[in-house]
Every structure is written in C-alpha cells, then in structure tokens.
Scaffold this active site. Structure first.
Site, PDB file in Angstrom:
ATOM      1  CG  ASP A  14      49.406  41.418  37.702  1.00 46.41           C
ATOM      2  OD1 ASP A  14      49.541  40.401  38.403  1.00 46.41           O
ATOM      3  OD2 ASP A  14      48.711  41.454  36.677  1.00 46.41           O
ATOM      4  CG  ASP A  16      49.961  35.736  34.366  1.00 41.45           C
ATOM      5  OD1 ASP A  16      50.516  35.337  33.343  1.00 41.45           O
ATOM      6  OD2 ASP A  16      50.114  35.197  35.479  1.00 41.45           O
TER       7      ASP A  16
END
Length: 219
Positions: A14, A16
């Site tokens: 991922d 953020d």
C-alpha cells in the site's frame, strides 16, 4: 510480543500510511468536503483510510447517486495531487524500498496514477515498476481485486504474497485475497494483522536463494 518471521515470493505494498505519510493533506481536503456536505469531519476520518473516495462517500451518503460520488472524487483527487505540503516518507521507507529492489514487489494503492506519482515524488521514494492504481480496478478496497491483480502481474500465487498495509479496508482486502499482511503504524495495531510493525524501520529484509524474501517484523 516477539519478532515474527515470514517468507514470501512477492510483496504487495500500500502507499498512503504504509510508505508515505499523507495524513495532513488527506485531512485538509476531506475536511473541506465534509463541511460542504454537512457531515462531521470525524465521521469521514474514521472510515476514509485505504479506500477510494467514492466508496467513502457512498457509505456516508447511501442515498446519493454514485455518479455524484465519482464526480466529487475526481475533484478531490485533483486537489490532493496539487497539495503535497507535509507529505513525507514513513520512517524506514527509503531503506525498505532499497532492500526489496531485486525482490518481486508491486504498489497496490487506492490513489490514481497522478496522485501516486505526486506523493511518491514528494516523499522522495522510488516508484515500484509494477503498480496497481485506482484506474486498474473496478472495486475499491476492502475488495481484494487490487491485491489479486498485483499478484497476477507478478506471476505469484496469492498465498505466496505478503501485503504491507495500514488501514482496516486494506487489511480486510489482503485477507479476502488469501494473503498474509504486515500491519504498519498506529491504525493497524488493533486490526490483528499477521505481524505488526510501528514503522518500516522494524522490518528486516533478507533475500532468499530461491528469489523470494524473508521478513523479520518486530513490534
């Protein structure tokens, strides 16, 4: 809690909250949207992490046409691309990305391509060659589509992947994809990931002879 060791053929990352701390920008932009909609910003902040914006809007405003959510989402994405003030790497992210450079890995983010480029650049981080962005999928996390596409792009079975995530939606997506997950940061601490690291500084990476990776994750 003791160090947990995991082995994998590929890593799915991922962005953020996992590689990049963009909370300041996200909260600025979404606070403005919440106030325009007459919604308490805290309600938005509680569910927005890890998902595409239209999905957050749909949960908060279930009677609203999805076309309006998608139109608003496009506006907010443009605002976030233009605003990189306060975007910084998660501690340990630069060294972590260097350590996995020769190990199969992909970025799997709910951001679109423009936002992913803007934030990785602002944080001074190397962009992985394989990227699954908002344009790549038909459903937002917690749907597993993004992670399954990342595994397919790398040619690796889902069970042989380890996901790095920070949010409830992302961890749920990883589990739904049949993958193990390293939770990174405070948001992940209570979500029972396979292993937990406060930052990427607590993840040691060792390449294995078969082209995979061994991870030592310290809480």
């Amino acid at each position: 809690m003791s160090t947990i060791s995991l082995t994998a053929r590929a890593l799915l990352l991922d962005m953020d909250g996992t590689l990049v701390n963009s909370d300041a920008v996200v909260e600025r932009v979404w606070r403005g949207w919440a106030e325009r909609m007459g919604i308490a910003p805290e309600r938005v902040f509680a569910i927005m992490h890890g998902r595409q914006g239209y999905s957050t809007m749909a949960e908060l405003l279930p009677a609203r046409p999805m076309a309006e959510n998608r139109a608003d989402n496009a506006v907010l994405l443009a605002q976030e691309v233009a605003d990189t003030e306060g975007v910084v790497p998660i501690p340990g992210a630069p060294a972590f990305l260097t350590a996995i450079e020769r190990i199969p890995h992909a970025l799997v983010t709910s951001a679109d391509t423009a936002l992913a480029d803007a934030r990785m650049t602002a944080a001074g981080l190397r962009m992985p060659d394989v990227r699954i962005t908002a344009e790549s999928v038909s459903a937002s996390k917690p749907d597993p589509e993004g992670f399954l596409k990342g595994a397919a792009e790398l040619g690796v079975d889902p069970a042989d992947c380890v996901v790095f995530e920070d949010s409830a939606a992302g961890i749920a997506a990883a589990r739904a994809a049949g993958m193990r997950v390293v939770g990174v940061g405070a948001r992940a601490a209570s979500l029972a990931p396979t292993a937990f690291a406060p930052t990427l500084e607590r993840v040691a990476v060792t390449a294995t002879a078969d082209g995979g990776v061994r991870l030592a994750v310290s809480p």
